[in-house]
Scaffold this motif. Sequence first.
Motif, PDB file in Angstrom:
ATOM      1  N   TRP A   1     -21.644 -39.224  72.336  1.00 49.62           N
ATOM      2  CA  TRP A   1     -21.225 -40.157  73.499  1.00 49.62           C
ATOM      3  C   TRP A   1     -20.135 -39.646  74.119  1.00 49.62           C
ATOM      4  O   TRP A   1     -19.933 -38.447  73.834  1.00 49.62           O
ATOM      5  CB  TRP A   1     -20.827 -41.759  73.236  1.00 49.62           C
ATOM      6  N   SER A   2     -19.386 -40.325  75.131  1.00 49.13           N
ATOM      7  CA  SER A   2     -18.462 -39.546  75.951  1.00 49.13           C
ATOM      8  C   SER A   2     -17.316 -39.236  75.251  1.00 49.13           C
ATOM      9  O   SER A   2     -16.588 -38.237  75.502  1.00 49.13           O
ATOM     10  CB  SER A   2     -18.062 -40.485  76.962  1.00 49.13           C
ATOM     11  N   GLU A   3     -16.944 -40.028  74.302  1.00 48.13           N
ATOM     12  CA  GLU A   3     -15.549 -39.433  73.463  1.00 48.13           C
ATOM     13  C   GLU A   3     -15.704 -38.255  72.715  1.00 48.13           C
ATOM     14  O   GLU A   3     -14.571 -37.718  72.288  1.00 48.13           O
ATOM     15  CB  GLU A   3     -15.389 -40.954  72.495  1.00 48.13           C
ATOM     16  N   GLN A   4     -17.183 -37.866  72.375  1.00 51.55           N
ATOM     17  CA  GLN A   4     -17.205 -36.772  71.680  1.00 51.55           C
ATOM     18  C   GLN A   4     -17.356 -35.419  72.590  1.00 51.55           C
ATOM     19  O   GLN A   4     -17.395 -34.353  72.047  1.00 51.55           O
ATOM     20  CB  GLN A   4     -18.591 -36.636  70.888  1.00 51.55           C
TER      21      GLN A   4
ATOM     22  N   ASP B   1     -15.524 -33.233  75.723  1.00 51.74           N
ATOM     23  CA  ASP B   1     -14.309 -32.604  76.099  1.00 51.74           C
ATOM     24  C   ASP B   1     -14.651 -32.624  77.799  1.00 51.74           C
ATOM     25  O   ASP B   1     -15.556 -33.017  78.222  1.00 51.74           O
ATOM     26  CB  ASP B   1     -13.682 -31.239  75.930  1.00 51.74           C
ATOM     27  N   ASP B   2     -13.500 -32.063  78.649  1.00 49.87           N
ATOM     28  CA  ASP B   2     -13.835 -32.181  79.979  1.00 49.87           C
ATOM     29  C   ASP B   2     -14.574 -31.167  80.654  1.00 49.87           C
ATOM     30  O   ASP B   2     -14.687 -31.118  81.659  1.00 49.87           O
ATOM     31  CB  ASP B   2     -12.507 -32.568  80.590  1.00 49.87           C
TER      32      ASP B   2
ATOM     33  N   HIS C   1     -22.570 -32.115  78.848  1.00 40.32           N
ATOM     34  CA  HIS C   1     -22.765 -32.826  77.737  1.00 40.32           C
ATOM     35  C   HIS C   1     -23.865 -33.885  77.884  1.00 40.32           C
ATOM     36  O   HIS C   1     -24.092 -34.495  79.144  1.00 40.32           O
ATOM     37  CB  HIS C   1     -21.578 -33.552  77.025  1.00 40.32           C
TER      38      HIS C   1
ATOM     39  N   ALA D   1     -25.388 -37.639  76.459  1.00 35.00           N
ATOM     40  CA  ALA D   1     -25.382 -39.068  75.718  1.00 35.00           C
ATOM     41  C   ALA D   1     -26.559 -38.990  74.943  1.00 35.00           C
ATOM     42  O   ALA D   1     -27.528 -38.835  75.532  1.00 35.00           O
ATOM     43  CB  ALA D   1     -24.958 -39.985  76.419  1.00 35.00           C
TER      44      ALA D   1
END
Length: 302
Positions: free
Chosen positions: A73-76, A78-79, A83, A85
């Motif tokens: 998910w997004s918290e895993q 980086d910018d 990526h 989900a």
Amino acid sequence: MTADAFDALYRRLASATAWAAGERGALIALTPRHVAAAAQEIRSGRTVTLAAPVETSTGPDSPEPARHTMVAWSEQADDQGLHFARDSFAMNVHGDTDSHLDALCHVIYHGTLHGGVDADRVTADGATALTVEALADGIAGRGVLLDIPRLRGVPWLEPGEHVSAEDLAAAERSQGTRVGEGDLLFVRVGHRRRRAEEGPWHTARARAGLHPDALEFLAERRVVLLGGDANNDTAPSAVDGVDFPVHVLAMHAMGVHLLDYLQFEDLAPLCAAEERWSFFCVVAPLRLPAATGSPVNPIAIL
């Protein structure tokens, strides 16, 4: 209904539907001609789901809810860069909340499956006969909804109430429709509306459904698929010593696949507004090798 009366009904229905042999059971009567004719039911082109959302919360009717797990998910992330989900699901297909299709290998009665196939074809590794894979090309045909609470002037049937063959015929007359050969029959008892308004309850102990004699209506009309907004079977059972008589009669004796725990609260108002209760319907179970059933999202096309 006594055990002897049920046995007599079983033999009568098995004899009347002896034509429904093989991996697809009664669906062999759903010919390309029937499908092409059913397409004429499409007028507005509006699509409506007959499935309920998958249940992921524990409750009295869902002790084993589907498990939804996020793998990424997004918290895993980086910018920088790309990526995805990702998630996974696990489900008890034959539970008391989720919309699903029962393959003919689901019901074992007196040591056999439908058509006398030996029950040892179902093993710990899965089934090797009458599986959901027999429906890999999907089911498409004329669907007919019979709304029993509408017939009785109530929002829903109470748990334990039965739908008889006479009720089905009366609903036909009231709605100005007729169930015919090759049709997919859907019977509303209002289970989903009751659950939404009154809250979930232990449906394994008490639920509305069809009386075993209702299957005579299906045999007479040569119905090829039966779907309900509950389990199709009433609880407590109407038959001494047989907990799921409708499952036994429909699937084991007649070769009629069942759709359990659908929802008709979107479809029924549209049918009432348009004053027509038949529609084109598509049912596409997952291709699950050796499986006894599948989650399903039937679509009605009006």
